[in-house]
Design a protein around this motif. Sequence first.
Motif, mmCIF file in Angstrom:
data_model
loop_
_atom_site.group_PDB
_atom_site.id
_atom_site.type_symbol
_atom_site.label_atom_id
_atom_site.label_comp_id
_atom_site.label_asym_id
_atom_site.label_seq_id
_atom_site.Cartn_x
_atom_site.Cartn_y
_atom_site.Cartn_z
ATOM 1 N N ALA C 6 0.914 -1.321 0.264
ATOM 2 C CA ALA C 6 0.173 0.071 0.128
ATOM 3 C C ALA C 6 0.566 1.210 0.215
ATOM 4 O O ALA C 6 1.977 1.722 1.151
ATOM 5 N N ASP C 7 0.596 2.348 -0.959
ATOM 6 C CA ASP C 7 1.359 3.152 -0.876
ATOM 7 C C ASP C 7 0.605 4.837 -1.323
ATOM 8 O O ASP C 7 -0.219 4.879 -1.608
ATOM 9 N N ASN C 8 1.009 5.608 -0.065
ATOM 10 C CA ASN C 8 0.464 6.802 -0.252
ATOM 11 C C ASN C 8 -1.361 6.879 -0.017
ATOM 12 O O ASN C 8 -2.080 7.537 -0.255
ATOM 13 N N LEU C 9 -1.700 6.195 1.064
ATOM 14 C CA LEU C 9 -3.192 6.261 0.969
ATOM 15 C C LEU C 9 -3.720 7.169 1.756
ATOM 16 O O LEU C 9 -2.934 7.603 2.522
ATOM 17 N N GLN C 10 -4.339 8.265 1.229
ATOM 18 C CA GLN C 10 -5.057 9.073 1.378
ATOM 19 C C GLN C 10 -6.995 9.030 1.867
ATOM 20 O O GLN C 10 -7.213 8.450 0.876
ATOM 21 N N LEU C 11 -7.599 9.314 3.028
ATOM 22 C CA LEU C 11 -8.428 9.106 2.713
ATOM 23 C C LEU C 11 -9.023 10.765 3.957
ATOM 24 O O LEU C 11 -8.087 10.168 5.209
ATOM 25 N N TRP C 12 -10.783 10.643 3.639
ATOM 26 C CA TRP C 12 -10.863 11.465 5.179
ATOM 27 C C TRP C 12 -12.284 11.251 5.531
ATOM 28 O O TRP C 12 -12.994 10.555 4.272
ATOM 29 N N ARG C 13 -12.543 10.885 6.177
ATOM 30 C CA ARG C 13 -13.754 11.287 7.603
ATOM 31 C C ARG C 13 -14.293 12.279 7.468
ATOM 32 O O ARG C 13 -13.335 12.820 8.439
ATOM 33 N N GLY C 14 -15.609 12.709 6.341
ATOM 34 C CA GLY C 14 -15.794 13.818 6.589
ATOM 35 C C GLY C 14 -15.327 14.789 7.134
ATOM 36 O O GLY C 14 -14.266 15.258 6.151
ATOM 37 N N GLU C 15 -14.984 15.527 7.927
ATOM 38 C CA GLU C 15 -13.845 16.869 8.141
ATOM 39 C C GLU C 15 -12.026 16.394 8.380
ATOM 40 O O GLU C 15 -11.589 17.252 8.599
ATOM 41 N N GLN C 16 -12.215 14.614 8.871
ATOM 42 C CA GLN C 16 -10.811 14.506 9.656
ATOM 43 C C GLN C 16 -10.188 13.552 8.372
ATOM 44 O O GLN C 16 -10.798 12.965 7.347
ATOM 45 N N HIS C 17 -8.654 13.902 8.525
ATOM 46 C CA HIS C 17 -8.197 13.222 7.674
ATOM 47 C C HIS C 17 -7.594 11.921 8.350
ATOM 48 O O HIS C 17 -6.646 12.048 9.011
ATOM 49 N N VAL C 18 -7.919 11.262 7.726
ATOM 50 C CA VAL C 18 -7.820 9.870 8.802
ATOM 51 C C VAL C 18 -6.594 8.959 8.061
ATOM 52 O O VAL C 18 -6.001 8.649 9.104
ATOM 53 N N LEU C 19 -6.699 8.700 7.196
ATOM 54 C CA LEU C 19 -5.081 8.100 6.276
ATOM 55 C C LEU C 19 -4.619 9.249 5.295
ATOM 56 O O LEU C 19 -5.207 9.487 4.559
ATOM 57 N N ARG C 20 -3.477 9.258 6.453
ATOM 58 C CA ARG C 20 -2.653 10.412 5.673
ATOM 59 C C ARG C 20 -1.064 9.845 5.031
ATOM 60 O O ARG C 20 -0.401 10.047 5.950
ATOM 61 N N GLY C 21 -1.547 9.926 3.697
ATOM 62 C CA GLY C 21 0.062 8.832 3.645
ATOM 63 C C GLY C 21 0.760 7.455 3.829
ATOM 64 O O GLY C 21 2.051 7.269 3.914
ATOM 65 N N ILE C 22 -0.066 6.531 4.429
ATOM 66 C CA ILE C 22 -0.231 5.855 4.754
ATOM 67 C C ILE C 22 0.741 4.628 3.120
ATOM 68 O O ILE C 22 -0.202 4.488 3.274
ATOM 69 N N GLY C 23 2.131 3.948 3.806
ATOM 70 C CA GLY C 23 2.709 3.109 2.964
ATOM 71 C C GLY C 23 2.822 1.396 3.372
ATOM 72 O O GLY C 23 2.854 1.736 5.083
ATOM 73 N N ALA C 24 2.845 0.657 3.495
ATOM 74 C CA ALA C 24 3.052 -0.826 4.147
ATOM 75 C C ALA C 24 3.558 -1.842 3.145
ATOM 76 O O ALA C 24 2.790 -1.947 2.043
ATOM 77 N N VAL C 25 3.847 -2.578 3.417
ATOM 78 C CA VAL C 25 4.062 -3.674 2.556
ATOM 79 C C VAL C 25 4.618 -4.910 3.531
ATOM 80 O O VAL C 25 5.489 -4.955 4.202
ATOM 81 N N VAL C 26 3.716 -6.222 2.777
ATOM 82 C CA VAL C 26 3.641 -7.071 3.841
ATOM 83 C C VAL C 26 4.158 -8.060 2.725
ATOM 84 O O VAL C 26 2.998 -8.377 2.081
ATOM 85 N N ALA C 27 4.962 -9.234 2.949
ATOM 86 C CA ALA C 27 5.516 -10.035 1.991
ATOM 87 C C ALA C 27 4.708 -11.255 2.952
ATOM 88 O O ALA C 27 4.345 -11.336 3.917
ATOM 89 N N GLY C 28 4.926 -12.327 1.953
ATOM 90 C CA GLY C 28 4.306 -13.926 2.026
ATOM 91 C C GLY C 28 4.642 -13.999 3.574
ATOM 92 O O GLY C 28 6.035 -14.366 4.196
ATOM 93 N N GLY C 29 3.943 -14.987 4.877
ATOM 94 C CA GLY C 29 4.833 -15.674 5.790
ATOM 95 C C GLY C 29 4.384 -14.294 7.071
ATOM 96 O O GLY C 29 5.222 -14.566 7.884
ATOM 97 N N GLN C 30 4.326 -13.115 6.315
ATOM 98 C CA GLN C 30 4.522 -12.105 7.485
ATOM 99 C C GLN C 30 3.355 -11.463 8.418
ATOM 100 O O GLN C 30 1.742 -11.708 7.050
ATOM 101 N N CYS C 31 3.360 -11.015 8.845
ATOM 102 C CA CYS C 31 1.779 -9.966 9.649
ATOM 103 C C CYS C 31 2.147 -8.285 10.444
ATOM 104 O O CYS C 31 2.832 -8.535 10.916
ATOM 105 N N LEU C 32 1.591 -7.928 9.579
ATOM 106 C CA LEU C 32 0.830 -6.547 9.298
ATOM 107 C C LEU C 32 0.248 -6.150 10.672
ATOM 108 O O LEU C 32 -0.999 -6.068 10.614
ATOM 109 N N GLN C 33 1.114 -5.310 11.698
ATOM 110 C CA GLN C 33 0.055 -5.488 13.181
ATOM 111 C C GLN C 33 -0.028 -4.100 13.352
ATOM 112 O O GLN C 33 0.497 -2.650 13.268
#
Lengths: 229, 54, 205, 249
Positions: C6-33
């Motif tokens: 996931a790269d640079n995820l941007q999302l608003w919920r109403g007035e709130q900027h909930v996702l501000r440029g979220i990025g992550a890489v999760v390969a096989g056998g890995q868990c993103l907490q």
Amino acid sequence: MSEQRVGFAAAAAALIARDLRLALRRSGDTLQPLGFFLVVTALFPLALDPQLSLLRDIAPAALWVGALLSSLLALDLLFREDAQDGTLEQLALCGLPFQGLLLAKTAVHWLLTGLPLVLIAPLAATALGAPYEAMPGILAAVLLGTLALSLIGAVGAGLTMSLKRNGSLLALLVLPLAAPVLIFGARATALAIAGEPLAAPLYLLAAFTVLSATLAPWALAAAVRIGLE
Amino acid sequence: MLKFLAMGGYARYVWPCYVLTAAVVGLNIRWALRSLHSARAAARRRIAAVRAAS
Amino acid sequence: MNELTADNLQLWRGEQHVLRGIGAVVAGGQCLQVTGANGAGKTTLLRALCGLVPLEAGRICWRGRDIAVDAAAFHSELNYLGHDNGLKADLTATENLRYAAALRRPVRAQDIAAAMARTGVAEAAGQLLRHLSAGQRRRVALARLTLTGGSLWVLDEPGSNLDAGGHTLLLELIGTHLQSGGVAVVATHRQLALPAAQLRSLTLQ
Amino acid sequence: MAWVWFHRFGSPPHFYRLATRLTPWFAWPAALLCLAGLIGGLVLAPPDYQQGDGFRIIYVHAPAAWLSLMVYVVMATSAAVGLIWRMTVAYAVSASCAVIGASFTALALATGMLWGRPMWGTYWEWDPRLTSELLLLFLYLGYLGLRNSIDDVGRADRASAVLAIVGVVNVPIIHYSVIWWNSLHQAPSVMKFGRPTMPAAMLVPLLLMLAGFTAYFVALLLIRARGELLRRERNAHWTAEAAGATATG
């Protein structure tokens, strides 16, 4: 992990079986709209005049306003509960055609609320003075009408399923769109009662139902996806 | 002038229509401008807040 | 090769900027907490990763392909467990699992019984879900997870209402899923006791 | 943290600047056209042989009815563009239409009733046009009801877009089924007003008013769309200059 996939038909059949089983467990939900329909049609004679000859003129109006309102009543249950307990998002995320699955759900909804309406419409019509010969015509019109109502109403139900205080919004959304069903259905019923040929309104009603069947799946999937956000 | 205002006896129906039209036209202009100004004000507040924060 | 990026995820919920440029890489056998305070946007992020929530900007790829391009293929490998269990209160546990599995993979009755035994709710098989405790209902939802499989698990606070035994069960299930090369994204308030090699973490403000 | 970004499709700042520049180019012609239309319609046009001066209501009724329908079509098309290409500008345009359309539908209804009074002796007559107009008003009320009951801007845009598209498909169907229904019970109402039969002195002012109202609508739309765009482009850098925030710093 080998992933043998289940086909769409099997999944849709399972979904229909699940909803039917649920409906049998809670038969209250399915009987209520029927009760409502009978009460509404019974009110008209009380408001008017017990003479059957007089009732015969308003029979189409009473039948169809009753059918419209009771279909509307039953629509609110269609998606609301599944949206709340998370089963609807599982449908959206299972990788099978979402429009098809939602159409299957709408079909079950029609089986449980529309079809019973078709079956007791003759009963209500007779109570309103409709002659026996009119029954086939009335059955055909109410059958087509309730189908169209379920399809259009499902789109309205999808749009309002996740709104907290929905109240009359569903009615305000669906009833204007259902005006042609009321016009052609009532006209067909009036002609049936008068014993005249009713092909014209019936065909127009059928055409509207077919149009709803083509437009509803796209609108339904879009509306429900937005409601799931 | 009076004959014009009488509208051939239909004044009771013609002039109310024109008054209503003027009202709707005017109201829409007011609502549109108010919606724009409130949006710009909200944007200014939001930007000031972002600038204050960063 | 299973990989979720996931790269640079941007999302608003109403007035709130909930996702501000979220990025992550999760390969096989890995868990993103995914951790963060209430309302920080954990649920929104997880639902966005499933494609339930349209983003204003940013891309999510599964096996290198944008999930918006071929959503059906992505969803057939995805298994999502949200806050609510996705089960019907007026059906018995077995019926629920049968109908849930019917959407994904052909399963036999003994597979369902085995899955329920695995998550410790075998005795509740015949009871309506309505009569089970919240913890038991969550375990039935975990049974659905093991039953329908899928190489990508997205779990939103899977441990809610679970007792101590339930948490160890949850870790075992995630462990076996990771060992078989699966990818997991878990929103949680408690640290997952998984080996460091398998664990990546993301905190939302 | 970089919060400068532009929406992929349709560039909002460009539309915002364009809208600001174009508004007067629609507003002033609208005023002039309407003025000319009013003078032509109220003063110069001869009275109708049947309805006398009462027919002059057409110069506001017809443009309002035209606007009520055209605005709905603009609303639905921009909603479709927004839904298909996910363009913020399209959603901003769609969101701006509803109130304008609903108010002019109500106006068309009111003027239609006032016009009907001398003709039919009653304020309300189930004339096919008035009935269609009434159902169109319900469609608008439904749209506004749905949009106001969803607080998140993005979701409200998408949900009302679906409703607008389903609605616009049904508008002609509702219109012709109402005409079909009306023709069953009685001969078409006396208010048959075929445009071609109108003499030029009556027709020209009507065309001027129609053009004036259309230009007026576009000007309104541009003003409202700028505001709606600012509400949706919450964090883009260009909104600072647009909102006049740079001056105040």
